[in-house]
Design an enzyme around this catalytic site. Structure first.
Site, short mmCIF file in Angstrom:
data_model
loop_
_atom_site.label_atom_id
_atom_site.label_comp_id
_atom_site.label_asym_id
_atom_site.label_seq_id
_atom_site.Cartn_x
_atom_site.Cartn_y
_atom_site.Cartn_z
N GLY A 172 1.44 5.07 13.08
CA GLY A 172 2.04 3.82 13.56
C GLY A 172 1.39 3.31 14.83
CD GLU A 197 12.19 4.58 8.64
OE1 GLU A 197 12.31 5.83 8.67
OE2 GLU A 197 12.23 3.91 7.61
CE LYS A 239 -3.06 3.21 0.86
NZ LYS A 239 -2.07 4.30 1.10
CD GLU A 266 9.14 13.26 11.73
OE1 GLU A 266 10.13 12.72 11.19
OE2 GLU A 266 8.07 12.64 11.95
CB CYS A 310 12.15 9.91 9.68
SG CYS A 310 12.77 8.45 8.86
N GLY A 313 6.25 5.71 8.38
CA GLY A 313 5.40 6.89 8.39
C GLY A 313 5.40 7.54 9.75
CB SER A 314 3.19 10.12 11.16
OG SER A 314 1.92 9.51 11.24
CB THR A 315 5.01 8.64 16.01
OG1 THR A 315 6.43 8.59 15.75
CG2 THR A 315 4.73 7.97 17.34
#
Length: 515
Positions: free
Chosen positions: A270, A287, A212, A420, A321, A265-267
């Protein structure tokens, strides 16, 4: 979905057997409309298409397919069906297919780089050298990886007689087995290297995948699927589904046919994925975000430090990142470093990423440009001083550009220091001594990559060992691509790259027998 990602009407239709991929030269699109890749067939999306926008020109690059949840589940079911056969293929066969895929990517290198550049907004040098070239290299690396041993003999153990049986000498073997069906959800900042870094080791270990891609630049991943299919990957082993919203990704995570999710991707996203995986006990490789601390000690080579830190401005407009975005500098060299960073940023050409001289291109979308600009304004309100940048570059109103920006007079409690930003923005926080610098570096929710600059290598290594980060660069932003990659804290779960990726996409089985 932003206004520039309009959905286009479409009807659900599965391609006929005659329309299956045969060679890499066939078209897999109807006009500019990309189709899904499910079970080895190019499939009409159930929910039409949406526009993929060039961040530099705001023109339409192509139309990406909107998969329905049912089609995503169909892709996962196809991967499940293909798993039994693919997991039993000889490692040599998997290696040969990955090698051929690398050859095919190289064959069409120029076209791939042009597409990656157009849909991601990267400079042409980045699209060629860091996107497509790295993608091909990762297929090549995991062609070798497919041949790495998966069995490890353990020392025999002598057991006394007891409730578990007679006395004896027991041998043991640790065997790495494929996990099963892996959902690979990839980031927009590198539409070649990031997907290849998931797909290639997963396939090398005998897994099947549902990919995806990020909604902003998914078209390159379909080109990757074409290369893999032409290289001989059996139907169902690789499936690609896309969508402009969250629905396709959610279905790719919660499908009962999926055994593992690999996400970049973003925390925040995630964490939501991890909740779903936890309910189903699915394996995870995450990650996530980063806010890399760059400790510049008072004996550092400041020019070297500026060249490294400056990549936040110059490499993909800070949309990475691992960037050293949070500069912690010892007070004795603080003003000199600010002056050198200011001069560095002023020399960077901002403009059309197709121009050879351009160093700083656009960010990925209008929405992201607005987000980065909002952070700069927030920094002003928090008390930070905008040393350079902070205003939108003059680009005749076209493209999503952000000027390289340097924020000084920052403190560690400011949101621009703690969160971030994911853009060409560097924040600078001074510190007095080594202990304070280490404490500031570790006072973060993130822990992906940190950096230390010092003229005393022993001192730099001493500091590096105390940093709570998955990796530390000592006097460099360079990476060893066999070293484990991943984060502490909210920067992720697990490690990949090199042989570590092969372990990430495998389960370890113990086989024990009496001697």
């Amino acid at each position: 979905m932003s206004g520039t990602e309009k959905r286009v009407s479409g009807t659900e239709r599965r391609t006929s057997g005659a329309e299956k991929l045969v060679t890499g030269t066939e078209r897999r699109t109807r006009g500019t409309e990309q189709r899904l890749f499910i079970g080895g067939e190019w499939t009409e999306p159930a929910d039409g298409h949406y526009e993929v926008i060039n961040p530099a020109t705001e023109e339409v690059v192509g139309l990406a397919p909107e998969a329905s949840a049912a089609q995503v589940y169909e892709a996962a079911a196809a991967a499940r069906e293909a798993f039994a056969g693919w997991s039993r293929t000889r490692p040599e066969e998997r290696a040969a297919i990955l090698d051929r895929a690398a050859d095919l990517v190289q064959r069409d290198f120029a076209a791939h780089a042009a597409l990656a550049q157009a849909e991601s907004g990267a400079t042409m040098g980045t699209a060629r050298g860091m996107q497509v070239a790295v993608g091909a290299a990762r297929f090549r690396r995991y062609a070798r990886g497919a041949l790495e041993p998966v069995e490890e003999g353990l020392a025999p153990q002598i057991n006394e007689a007891g409730p578990m049986g007679r006395a004896g000498v027991f041998g043991a073997l640790a065997v790495r087995q494929p996990v099963g069906v892996v959902t690979c959800i990839t980031s927009y900042n590198n539409p070649w290297a990031n997907p290849a870094g998931k797909i290639a080791p997963a396939l090398a270990m005998g897994n099947t995948v549902v990919v995806k891609p990020a909604p902003q630049d998914p078209l390159s991943v379909y080109r990757m699927a074409e290369a893999l299919a032409e290289a001989g990957v059996p139907p169902g082993v690789v499936n690609v589904v896309t969508g402009s919203g969250a629905g396709a990704g959610e279905a790719a995570v919660d499908s009962p046919d999926v055994d593992m999710v690999s996400f970049t991707g973003s925390t925040a996203v995630g964490q939501r994925i991890a909740e779903v995986c936890g309910r189903g006990m699915k394996r995870q490789l995450m990650e996530l975000g980063g806010k890399g601390a760059a400790l510049v000690l008072d004996d550092a080579d400041l020019d070297a430090a500026v060249a490294g830190i400056g990549t936040t401005f110059s490499f993909y407009s800070g949309q990475i990142c691992t960037a050293p975005t949070r500069v912690l500098v010892q007070r004795g060299v603080h003003d000199r470093l600010i002056g050198k960073l200011t001069a560095y940023a002023a020399r960077l050409p901002v403009g059309d990423p197709t121009d050879r001289g351009t160093v700083v291109g656009p960010v990925i979308s209008a929405a992201h440009r607005d987000r980065v600009e909002a952070y700069v304004e927030l920094g002003r309100k928090e008390g930070a001083r905008v040393v350079t940048g902070g205003e939108r570059p003059e680009r005749a109103g076209r493209g999503f550009y952000v000027a390289p920006t340097l924020l000084a007079d920052c403190t560690n409690d400011m949101r621009v220091v703690r969160e971030e930003i994911f853009g060409p923005v560097v924040v600078v926080v001074p510190f007095d001594d080594e202990e304070e610098g280490i404490a500031l570096a570790n006072d973060s929710d993130y822990g992906l990559l940190d950096y230390v600059w010092s003229g005393d290598v022993a001192r730099a290594f001493r500091v590096a060992r105390r940093l709570r980060a998955g990796g530390v660069g000592v006097n460099t932003i360079g990476r060893n691509m066999e070293a484990p990659f991943g984060g502490f804290k909210k920067s992720g779960v697990g490690r990949d790259v090199g042989s570590y990726a092969l372990h990430a996409y495998s389960e370890t089985q113990a086989i024990v027998w009496p001697g």
